[in-house]
Design a protein around this motif. Structure first.
Motif, PDB file in Angstrom:
ATOM      1  N   MET A 172       0.842  -1.197   0.000  1.00 19.79           N
ATOM      2  CA  MET A 172       0.000   0.000   0.000  1.00 19.79           C
ATOM      3  C   MET A 172       0.878   1.249   0.000  1.00 19.79           C
ATOM      4  O   MET A 172       1.786   1.398   0.825  1.00 19.79           O
ATOM      5  CB  MET A 172      -0.897   0.014   1.247  1.00 19.79           C
ATOM      6  N   ARG A 173       0.639   2.065  -0.978  1.00 17.19           N
ATOM      7  CA  ARG A 173       1.429   3.279  -1.122  1.00 17.19           C
ATOM      8  C   ARG A 173       0.975   4.337  -0.125  1.00 17.19           C
ATOM      9  O   ARG A 173      -0.215   4.450   0.199  1.00 17.19           O
ATOM     10  CB  ARG A 173       1.317   3.830  -2.536  1.00 17.19           C
ATOM     11  N   ALA A 174       1.966   5.154   0.324  1.00 11.87           N
ATOM     12  CA  ALA A 174       1.634   6.232   1.249  1.00 11.87           C
ATOM     13  C   ALA A 174       0.860   7.316   0.506  1.00 11.87           C
ATOM     14  O   ALA A 174       0.987   7.470  -0.719  1.00 11.87           O
ATOM     15  CB  ALA A 174       2.917   6.813   1.837  1.00 11.87           C
ATOM     16  N   PRO A 175       0.083   8.077   1.202  1.00  9.58           N
ATOM     17  CA  PRO A 175      -0.650   9.182   0.576  1.00  9.58           C
ATOM     18  C   PRO A 175       0.318  10.136  -0.123  1.00  9.58           C
ATOM     19  O   PRO A 175       1.484  10.285   0.272  1.00  9.58           O
ATOM     20  CB  PRO A 175      -1.362   9.852   1.744  1.00  9.58           C
ATOM     21  N   ILE A 176      -0.157  10.814  -1.165  1.00  5.98           N
ATOM     22  CA  ILE A 176       0.701  11.689  -1.979  1.00  5.98           C
ATOM     23  C   ILE A 176       1.310  12.820  -1.170  1.00  5.98           C
ATOM     24  O   ILE A 176       2.461  13.209  -1.379  1.00  5.98           O
ATOM     25  CB  ILE A 176      -0.084  12.229  -3.191  1.00  5.98           C
ATOM     26  N   TRP A 177       0.553  13.337  -0.186  1.00  5.64           N
ATOM     27  CA  TRP A 177       1.094  14.471   0.582  1.00  5.64           C
ATOM     28  C   TRP A 177       2.277  14.038   1.445  1.00  5.64           C
ATOM     29  O   TRP A 177       3.222  14.807   1.676  1.00  5.64           O
ATOM     30  CB  TRP A 177      -0.002  15.110   1.441  1.00  5.64           C
ATOM     31  N   ILE A 178       2.244  12.753   1.908  1.00  6.27           N
ATOM     32  CA  ILE A 178       3.383  12.247   2.683  1.00  6.27           C
ATOM     33  C   ILE A 178       4.597  12.081   1.773  1.00  6.27           C
ATOM     34  O   ILE A 178       5.729  12.437   2.118  1.00  6.27           O
ATOM     35  CB  ILE A 178       3.013  10.914   3.364  1.00  6.27           C
ATOM     36  N   ARG A 179       4.367  11.520   0.570  1.00  8.80           N
ATOM     37  CA  ARG A 179       5.477  11.361  -0.380  1.00  8.80           C
ATOM     38  C   ARG A 179       6.078  12.708  -0.787  1.00  8.80           C
ATOM     39  O   ARG A 179       7.294  12.840  -0.940  1.00  8.80           O
ATOM     40  CB  ARG A 179       4.979  10.591  -1.617  1.00  8.80           C
ATOM     41  N   GLN A 180       5.238  13.708  -0.946  1.00  8.93           N
ATOM     42  CA  GLN A 180       5.730  15.053  -1.293  1.00  8.93           C
ATOM     43  C   GLN A 180       6.595  15.628  -0.171  1.00  8.93           C
ATOM     44  O   GLN A 180       7.636  16.245  -0.419  1.00  8.93           O
ATOM     45  CB  GLN A 180       4.552  15.979  -1.596  1.00  8.93           C
ATOM     46  N   HIS A 181       6.178  15.416   1.076  1.00  9.43           N
ATOM     47  CA  HIS A 181       6.963  15.923   2.200  1.00  9.43           C
ATOM     48  C   HIS A 181       8.298  15.188   2.318  1.00  9.43           C
ATOM     49  O   HIS A 181       9.332  15.809   2.623  1.00  9.43           O
ATOM     50  CB  HIS A 181       6.160  15.792   3.504  1.00  9.43           C
ATOM     51  N   PHE A 182       8.299  13.883   2.068  1.00 10.18           N
ATOM     52  CA  PHE A 182       9.553  13.135   2.099  1.00 10.18           C
ATOM     53  C   PHE A 182      10.505  13.618   0.991  1.00 10.18           C
ATOM     54  O   PHE A 182      11.719  13.738   1.196  1.00 10.18           O
ATOM     55  CB  PHE A 182       9.286  11.635   1.963  1.00 10.18           C
ATOM     56  N   ALA A 183       9.945  13.866  -0.189  1.00  8.10           N
ATOM     57  CA  ALA A 183      10.774  14.357  -1.301  1.00  8.10           C
ATOM     58  C   ALA A 183      11.368  15.724  -0.970  1.00  8.10           C
ATOM     59  O   ALA A 183      12.551  16.003  -1.246  1.00  8.10           O
ATOM     60  CB  ALA A 183       9.934  14.441  -2.571  1.00  8.10           C
ATOM     61  N   ALA A 184      10.554  16.604  -0.361  1.00  5.87           N
ATOM     62  CA  ALA A 184      11.044  17.932   0.024  1.00  5.87           C
ATOM     63  C   ALA A 184      12.133  17.818   1.085  1.00  5.87           C
ATOM     64  O   ALA A 184      13.141  18.535   1.049  1.00  5.87           O
ATOM     65  CB  ALA A 184       9.885  18.783   0.529  1.00  5.87           C
ATOM     66  N   ALA A 185      11.952  16.889   2.038  1.00  2.00           N
ATOM     67  CA  ALA A 185      12.950  16.708   3.092  1.00  2.00           C
ATOM     68  C   ALA A 185      14.262  16.191   2.512  1.00  2.00           C
ATOM     69  O   ALA A 185      15.352  16.630   2.910  1.00  2.00           O
ATOM     70  CB  ALA A 185      12.420  15.744   4.151  1.00  2.00           C
ATOM     71  N   ARG A 186      14.182  15.241   1.554  1.00  2.00           N
ATOM     72  CA  ARG A 186      15.403  14.728   0.919  1.00  2.00           C
ATOM     73  C   ARG A 186      16.119  15.831   0.150  1.00  2.00           C
ATOM     74  O   ARG A 186      17.355  15.938   0.201  1.00  2.00           O
ATOM     75  CB  ARG A 186      15.056  13.573  -0.016  1.00  2.00           C
ATOM     76  N   ALA A 187      15.346  16.676  -0.560  1.00  2.00           N
ATOM     77  CA  ALA A 187      15.960  17.781  -1.312  1.00  2.00           C
ATOM     78  C   ALA A 187      16.624  18.776  -0.360  1.00  2.00           C
ATOM     79  O   ALA A 187      17.727  19.279  -0.616  1.00  2.00           O
ATOM     80  CB  ALA A 187      14.898  18.481  -2.163  1.00  2.00           C
ATOM     81  N   LEU A 188      15.946  19.076   0.764  1.00  2.00           N
ATOM     82  CA  LEU A 188      16.512  19.994   1.751  1.00  2.00           C
ATOM     83  C   LEU A 188      17.820  19.457   2.309  1.00  2.00           C
ATOM     84  O   LEU A 188      18.817  20.185   2.422  1.00  2.00           O
ATOM     85  CB  LEU A 188      15.500  20.223   2.881  1.00  2.00           C
ATOM     86  N   LEU A 189      17.843  18.168   2.639  1.00  2.00           N
ATOM     87  CA  LEU A 189      19.049  17.551   3.174  1.00  2.00           C
ATOM     88  C   LEU A 189      20.184  17.565   2.154  1.00  2.00           C
ATOM     89  O   LEU A 189      21.333  17.894   2.473  1.00  2.00           O
ATOM     90  CB  LEU A 189      18.741  16.116   3.605  1.00  2.00           C
ATOM     91  N   LEU A 190      19.857  17.215   0.899  1.00  2.00           N
ATOM     92  CA  LEU A 190      20.874  17.174  -0.156  1.00  2.00           C
ATOM     93  C   LEU A 190      21.499  18.544  -0.372  1.00  2.00           C
ATOM     94  O   LEU A 190      22.732  18.692  -0.397  1.00  2.00           O
ATOM     95  CB  LEU A 190      20.243  16.662  -1.459  1.00  2.00           C
ATOM     96  N   PHE A 191      20.647  19.586  -0.537  1.00  2.00           N
ATOM     97  CA  PHE A 191      21.190  20.922  -0.813  1.00  2.00           C
ATOM     98  C   PHE A 191      21.873  21.533   0.413  1.00  2.00           C
ATOM     99  O   PHE A 191      22.774  22.363   0.278  1.00  2.00           O
ATOM    100  CB  PHE A 191      20.078  21.842  -1.327  1.00  2.00           C
ATOM    101  N   THR A 192      21.448  21.125   1.611  1.00  2.00           N
ATOM    102  CA  THR A 192      22.148  21.584   2.812  1.00  2.00           C
ATOM    103  C   THR A 192      23.576  21.059   2.826  1.00  2.00           C
ATOM    104  O   THR A 192      24.523  21.796   3.134  1.00  2.00           O
ATOM    105  CB  THR A 192      21.400  21.127   4.080  1.00  2.00           C
ATOM    106  N   VAL A 193      23.732  19.801   2.475  1.00  2.00           N
ATOM    107  CA  VAL A 193      25.065  19.204   2.445  1.00  2.00           C
ATOM    108  C   VAL A 193      25.909  19.827   1.331  1.00  2.00           C
ATOM    109  O   VAL A 193      27.078  20.183   1.533  1.00  2.00           O
ATOM    110  CB  VAL A 193      24.973  17.676   2.272  1.00  2.00           C
ATOM    111  N   LEU A 194      25.313  19.941   0.139  1.00  2.00           N
ATOM    112  CA  LEU A 194      26.068  20.463  -1.007  1.00  2.00           C
ATOM    113  C   LEU A 194      26.436  21.932  -0.827  1.00  2.00           C
ATOM    114  O   LEU A 194      27.595  22.330  -1.002  1.00  2.00           O
ATOM    115  CB  LEU A 194      25.254  20.281  -2.294  1.00  2.00           C
ATOM    116  N   LEU A 195      25.436  22.779  -0.517  1.00  2.00           N
ATOM    117  CA  LEU A 195      25.651  24.225  -0.486  1.00  2.00           C
ATOM    118  C   LEU A 195      26.084  24.744   0.881  1.00  2.00           C
ATOM    119  O   LEU A 195      26.680  25.825   0.967  1.00  2.00           O
ATOM    120  CB  LEU A 195      24.374  24.951  -0.925  1.00  2.00           C
ATOM    121  N   GLY A 196      25.778  23.985   1.937  1.00  2.00           N
ATOM    122  CA  GLY A 196      26.141  24.436   3.272  1.00  2.00           C
ATOM    123  C   GLY A 196      27.429  23.855   3.795  1.00  2.00           C
ATOM    124  O   GLY A 196      28.008  24.381   4.746  1.00  2.00           O
TER     125      GLY A 196
END
Length: 305
Positions: free
Chosen positions: A1-25
């Motif tokens: 069973m797939r997670a609701p779309i809003w949960i997947r969107q938040h996970f994607a945003a969190a991964r992007a935040l973590l990635l760019f924090t590491v790269l740019l910070g």
């Protein structure tokens, strides 16, 4: 069973935040720091500090004043370009005056405050008057003519407010009243010009509004190419420029040589050594680093006490 779309969107945003924090910070700042430590770059990255006598005396990238405790120029030193950055050459307040060529009318000070030895915080010299006053001061200091177009002999902007009926073209062929708006009654004895189109010129009075008059700058008979160059009377865009033009350095040579008891040719030799050419051979203009020049003077021709 797939997670609701809003949960997947938040996970994607969190991964992007973590990635760019590491790269740019983390990665990018460390990479820039590492490159700055390479031979030939480290000195510039650390601020291009200049030392003399074993102590740091400034930066090759930031101008500074060479004045006494009263703010008067020290005659044994070459003087820097004017600065509008804070109280002068303040890196935390780098700025231009944001005044343009049409800023020619002063806001006059309250004579009652002047008589009491106080400063009127509401008064403000126009850009034209600032240029004229600086030109007069530099001319007096360096023994050259401080005269320049649109300036009074007293160092104010030569500007008239002309009253009368205006024609369709905006002119006033038959003025009824003329006021020298930058020369204040009680401060100067007489206006820079006695009459304009047959009408006697008045001195400006504090508190009077001359906005209804036609503003007329008067060029006068000063040479089109003044002896005092432009960089001696105008601040740079940042207010931190450490350089002056070779022309400004040239008019200071005699004064510095006399103050140090040496010949002008000896000082000129140091000026030429402190001169930088155009960037990459074609950008900008030749310039002289004032701090490096003054350090060389102290090293080779110290002032005799």
């Amino acid at each position: 069973m797939r997670a609701p779309i809003w949960i997947r969107q938040h996970f994607a945003a969190a991964r992007a935040l973590l990635l760019f924090t590491v790269l740019l910070g983390v990665v990018y700042p460390l990479a820039v720091f590492a490159v700055a430590q390479l031979p030939g770059l480290q000195h510039k990255a650390d601020g291009s500090y200049v030392k003399a006598g074993g102590r740091t005396v400034g930066s090759a990238l930031i101008g500074q004043s060479f004045t006494n405790k009263n703010g008067d120029p020290l005659k044994q030193y070459f003087q820097s370009r004017p600065s509008n950055a804070g109280d002068g050459y303040d890196p935390t307040a780098t700025s231009a005056s944001n005044l343009g060529p049409e800023d020619v009318v002063d806001t006059l000070p309250d004579p009652r405050l002047l008589a009491a030895g106080k400063e009127d915080e509401n008064a403000r010299p126009s850009l034209l008057t600032q240029v004229c006053a600086r030109s007069k001061a530099v001319g007096k200091l360096d023994g050259v003519s401080g005269a320049r177009p649109f300036c009074t002999p007293g160092g104010a902007g030569a500007v008239l407010a002309v009253f009368g009926h205006r024609t369709a073209g905006g002119g006033v062929p038959h003025p009824t009243r003329v006021v020298s708006v930058n020369e204040q009654q009680g401060v100067v004895k007489a206006p820079f010009v006695g009459a304009y189109h047959g009408v006697k010129v008045e001195l400006a009075k504090f508190g009077e509004d001359y906005a209804a008059g036609l503003v007329v700058p008067v060029k006068g008979d000063a040479p089109a190419e003044p002896a005092v160059p432009a960089d001696a009377v105008t601040a740079s865009g940042s207010g931190l420029d450490p350089h002056i033009s070779p022309a400004y350095a040239a008019i200071q040579v005699r004064r510095v040589a006399q103050a140090r008891g040496v010949g002008p040719a000896q000082v000129e030799r140091l000026v030429n050594k402190a001169k930088d050419g155009r960037v990459l051979g074609f950008m900008g203009e030749p310039r002289v680093n004032v701090l490096k020049l003054n350090i060389a003077l102290d090293r080779e021709y110290p002032v005799r006490s």
